[in-house]
Design a protein around this motif. Structure first.
Motif, mmCIF file in Angstrom:
data_model
loop_
_atom_site.group_PDB
_atom_site.id
_atom_site.type_symbol
_atom_site.label_atom_id
_atom_site.label_comp_id
_atom_site.label_asym_id
_atom_site.label_seq_id
_atom_site.Cartn_x
_atom_site.Cartn_y
_atom_site.Cartn_z
ATOM 1 N N ALA A 89 -8.856 7.073 3.122
ATOM 2 C CA ALA A 89 -7.742 6.250 2.639
ATOM 3 C C ALA A 89 -7.283 5.259 3.705
ATOM 4 N N GLN A 131 -2.145 10.677 -1.158
ATOM 5 C CA GLN A 131 -1.749 10.334 0.218
ATOM 6 C C GLN A 131 -0.245 10.446 0.376
ATOM 7 N N GLY A 154 1.193 5.716 -0.976
ATOM 8 C CA GLY A 154 0.578 6.976 -1.374
ATOM 9 C C GLY A 154 1.190 7.510 -2.648
ATOM 10 N N ASP A 178 -9.972 2.509 4.023
ATOM 11 C CA ASP A 178 -9.863 1.597 2.885
ATOM 12 C C ASP A 178 -8.634 0.700 3.030
ATOM 13 N N ALA A 179 -7.513 1.267 3.502
ATOM 14 C CA ALA A 179 -6.298 0.474 3.676
ATOM 15 C C ALA A 179 -6.524 -0.657 4.677
ATOM 16 N N LEU A 223 0.862 -1.179 0.000
ATOM 17 C CA LEU A 223 0.000 0.000 0.000
ATOM 18 C C LEU A 223 0.900 1.232 0.000
ATOM 19 N N LYS A 272 -1.433 -1.389 -4.179
ATOM 20 C CA LYS A 272 -2.562 -0.465 -4.211
ATOM 21 C C LYS A 272 -2.051 0.944 -3.975
ATOM 22 N N TYR A 275 -2.729 4.936 -3.332
ATOM 23 C CA TYR A 275 -3.719 5.835 -2.741
ATOM 24 C C TYR A 275 -3.437 7.261 -3.198
#
Length: 276
Positions: free
Chosen positions: A259, A246, A215, A262-263, A213, A241, A243
């Motif tokens: 965000a 971010q 940003g 969702d994470a 994950l 993924k 974001y």
């Protein structure tokens, strides 16, 4: 050297203050336990799957970070994931450079797999903790230990020599990190062991399912992208993924943002799927 420690201790105090931005999840019990002479903390939510354990490796450029700065975020992670989380306070540079920190982590990991042979262990790390997670996977492979069931990295720092393009292409977008600071602290950590300390130099033969994950506004964005592309060739169950808008380690700053929510949902789904 005295000037270095003065600066480092100031940075540590500021970083520890991140744990006070928002309150911990009150439904999660936090308790300390030394494991193999390493200070560790269990985060135990009201409801958890006893067959799942998350090991959390904190960020802080290998120099900063402790339970103080992470207690709030990790408590919310434990609740969202319905899993016990073990937070490891590994040895920090410059007092204890590579391999002190990763050796602490390895000893704790070996004890956990001895205690809980049936558990499905997820290895999770943010920033420098992502590099430590990547290093532990290499060590488990070399020592023929049981690998974790899955790995999650949040804003990982994986190429310690700072030679990726996003240092330049995203530097005006990143309000958190600078290349100069990262390179300074990487030097404290790696000392004279760059090839052994830097996951960007590693060759892997296998890797567990991986979720990254990141940003979009991070100078470390390419660390995630390049590592994802490498591991995807070895492990089909590899996801990244992004974001939008971010910054580095955004859940540490605001756990209630869309965000961050969702994470946490993405992490829960990934752990549940890879633990079955």
């Amino acid at each position: 050297m005295e000037d270095i420690f003065g600066k480092v201790n100031t940075d540590r105090a500021v970083f520890n203050g991140l744990g006070n931005i928002y309150p911990p999840d009150g439904s999660v019990e936090i308790s300390g336990e030394p494991i193999e002479d390493v200070t560790c903390y269990w985060f135990v939510p009201n409801k958890f799957d006893k067959n799942k354990i998350v090991i959390y490796l904190h960020g802080g450029m290998f120099v900063l970070g402790s339970i103080e700065g992470y207690k709030s975020m990790v408590s919310h992670f434990a609740s969202a994931l319905s899993a016990k989380v073990l937070f490891i306070e590994y040895a920090l540079a410059p007092e204890k450079p590579y391999p002190s920190g990763i050796n602490d982590i390895l000893r704790v990991y070996q004890e956990l797999i001895r205690r809980y042979p049936e558990a499905r262990i997820t290895l999770m790390g943010d920033s420098a903790g992502g590099a430590l997670a990547a290093t532990l996977i290499k060590m488990t492979s070399e020592e023929k230990l049981q690998m974790p069931s899955s790995v999650i990295m949040i804003s990982p720092w994986l190429y310690l020599k700072g030679n990726t393009e996003s240092y330049e292409t995203r530097k005006t977008l990143d309000p958190i990190l600078t290349k100069d600071k990262l390179m300074e602290y990487a030097g404290y950590y790696a000392a004279n062991n760059w090839n052994e300390a830097d996951p960007g130099q590693f060759t892997y033969n296998s890797f567990p399912p991986l979720l990254i994950l990141v940003g979009s506004n991070e100078i470390l964005f390419d660390d995630s992208r390049l590592f994802y592309e490498r591991i995807k060739l070895l492990q089909p169950d590899t996801q990244m993924k992004e974001y939008e808008h971010q910054v580095h380690g955004w859940p540490l700053i605001n756990i209630n943002s869309d965000a961050s929510i969702d994470a946490m949902a993405s992490m829960e789904q990934f752990i549940t799927r890879t633990s079955n």
